[in-house]
Design a protein around this motif. Structure first.
Motif, short mmCIF file in Angstrom:
data_model
loop_
_atom_site.label_atom_id
_atom_site.label_comp_id
_atom_site.label_asym_id
_atom_site.label_seq_id
_atom_site.Cartn_x
_atom_site.Cartn_y
_atom_site.Cartn_z
N ARG A 55 0.84 -1.19 0.00
CA ARG A 55 0.00 0.00 0.00
C ARG A 55 0.88 1.25 0.00
O ARG A 55 1.76 1.41 0.84
N ILE A 56 0.65 2.16 -0.96
CA ILE A 56 1.49 3.35 -1.07
C ILE A 56 0.70 4.66 -0.99
O ILE A 56 1.30 5.73 -0.92
N GLY A 57 -0.63 4.60 -1.00
CA GLY A 57 -1.39 5.84 -0.95
C GLY A 57 -2.88 5.60 -0.93
O GLY A 57 -3.36 4.46 -0.95
N GLY A 58 -3.62 6.69 -0.89
CA GLY A 58 -5.07 6.63 -0.89
C GLY A 58 -5.66 7.62 -1.87
O GLY A 58 -4.95 8.41 -2.50
N SER A 141 7.88 1.66 -9.34
CA SER A 141 6.63 2.43 -9.33
C SER A 141 6.19 2.83 -7.94
O SER A 141 5.05 3.26 -7.74
N ALA A 142 7.08 2.70 -6.97
CA ALA A 142 6.78 3.12 -5.59
C ALA A 142 7.51 4.42 -5.26
O ALA A 142 8.51 4.77 -5.90
N PRO A 143 7.03 5.17 -4.26
CA PRO A 143 7.71 6.40 -3.85
C PRO A 143 9.13 6.13 -3.39
O PRO A 143 9.39 5.19 -2.64
N VAL A 189 8.69 11.47 -5.88
CA VAL A 189 9.51 10.89 -6.94
C VAL A 189 9.26 9.39 -6.95
O VAL A 189 9.49 8.71 -5.94
N VAL A 190 8.80 8.89 -8.07
CA VAL A 190 8.53 7.47 -8.23
C VAL A 190 9.66 6.86 -9.05
O VAL A 190 9.99 7.35 -10.13
N GLY A 191 10.26 5.81 -8.53
CA GLY A 191 11.33 5.13 -9.25
C GLY A 191 10.76 4.05 -10.15
O GLY A 191 9.89 3.28 -9.74
N VAL A 192 11.23 3.99 -11.39
CA VAL A 192 10.72 3.01 -12.35
C VAL A 192 11.88 2.28 -13.01
O VAL A 192 12.97 2.82 -13.17
#
Length: 238
Positions: A55-58, A141-143, A189-192
């Motif tokens: 879970r990373i956000g709402g 794709s996570a913060p 910043v999302v790392g991909v």
């Protein structure tokens, strides 16, 4: 190993506030692979964002009467602190404006919302039952970091260091001046793993979905949802 509250970044959560939940979910699902699900265990049936099962956000619906009419779509970012009331007092004493006074968010935690002296909005979060996002450090794709671009980065760094007592090792304060300067705001910043693929999917979503710029000579890539909710993307470990 997981990214826990305060271990790599003092920021612990993000909430996408939107009037177009389906459009917002469709955009970020397509471009970043985020999964949007209703939390059946939450009496509010709140929508949560997941990446790789973490879970990373709402998501919050701005049509809810709790929000003043005309509130623009935006992403609220939450900064973990030890004592919301004390840290709110320190922030306002150092030039911040109070938007929402401290209150208990059920049993999850206590929060307040402010605008810092540079003009950027942020929320403070004191966890009770909910500590925030928790995911492996290199999860795609996570913060990964937070950025505040403003014309007084040194002042901003001092303000947050002195008023929050939080570790800021995964936070960047970037100086921008002249035509490049906009209203300061915190951005995640999302790392991909595949930046080119993310950019291609973004461009396929619309002409304004991907923008490129520079800050202090470093390239910046932003994704913007149809409502203008923005996140920065960069290759992991770059």
């Amino acid at each position: 190993m997981t990214t826990r509250l305060g271990s790599r970044t003092a920021f612990c959560w993000m909430d996408l506030k939107t009037r177009d939940l389906s459009g917002t979910a469709a955009f970020f699902s397509k471009v970043l692979g985020w999964r949007f699900e209703v939390d059946e265990e939450d009496w509010r049936r709140a929508t949560r964002i997941f990446v790789g099962g973490h879970r990373i956000g709402g998501v919050s619906d701005l049509a809810d009467p709790v929000y003043p009419p005309g509130t623009p779509a935006h992403i609220a970012h939450y900064l973990a602190v030890d004592d919301v009331d004390r840290r709110t007092g320190a922030a306002t004493a150092n030039g911040a404006s109070l938007v929402v006074p401290p209150f208990d968010a059920g049993g999850q935690g206590r929060m307040a919302t402010l605008v810092d002296p540079m003009g950027a909005a942020y929320s403070l979060w004191q966890p009770y039952q909910f500590a925030g996002w928790e995911h492996p450090p290199g999860l795609g794709s996570a913060p990964q970091r937070m950025v505040l671009a403003c014309d007084q980065p040194d002042r901003a760094r001092r303000f947050y260091g002195e008023t929050t007592g939080a570790r800021l090792d995964r936070v960047d304060f970037v100086g921008v001046h002249g035509p490049a300067a906009t209203t300061p705001r915190w951005e995640v910043v999302v790392g991909v793993d595949d930046l080119d693929g993310v950019v291609a999917r973004g461009r396929d979503s619309g002409p304004d979905a991907v923008t490129r710029s520079e800050e202090n000579g470093r390239p910046v890539v932003r994704l913007s949802s149809p409502e203008g909710l923005t996140v920065r993307v960069r290759r992991l470990n770059s």
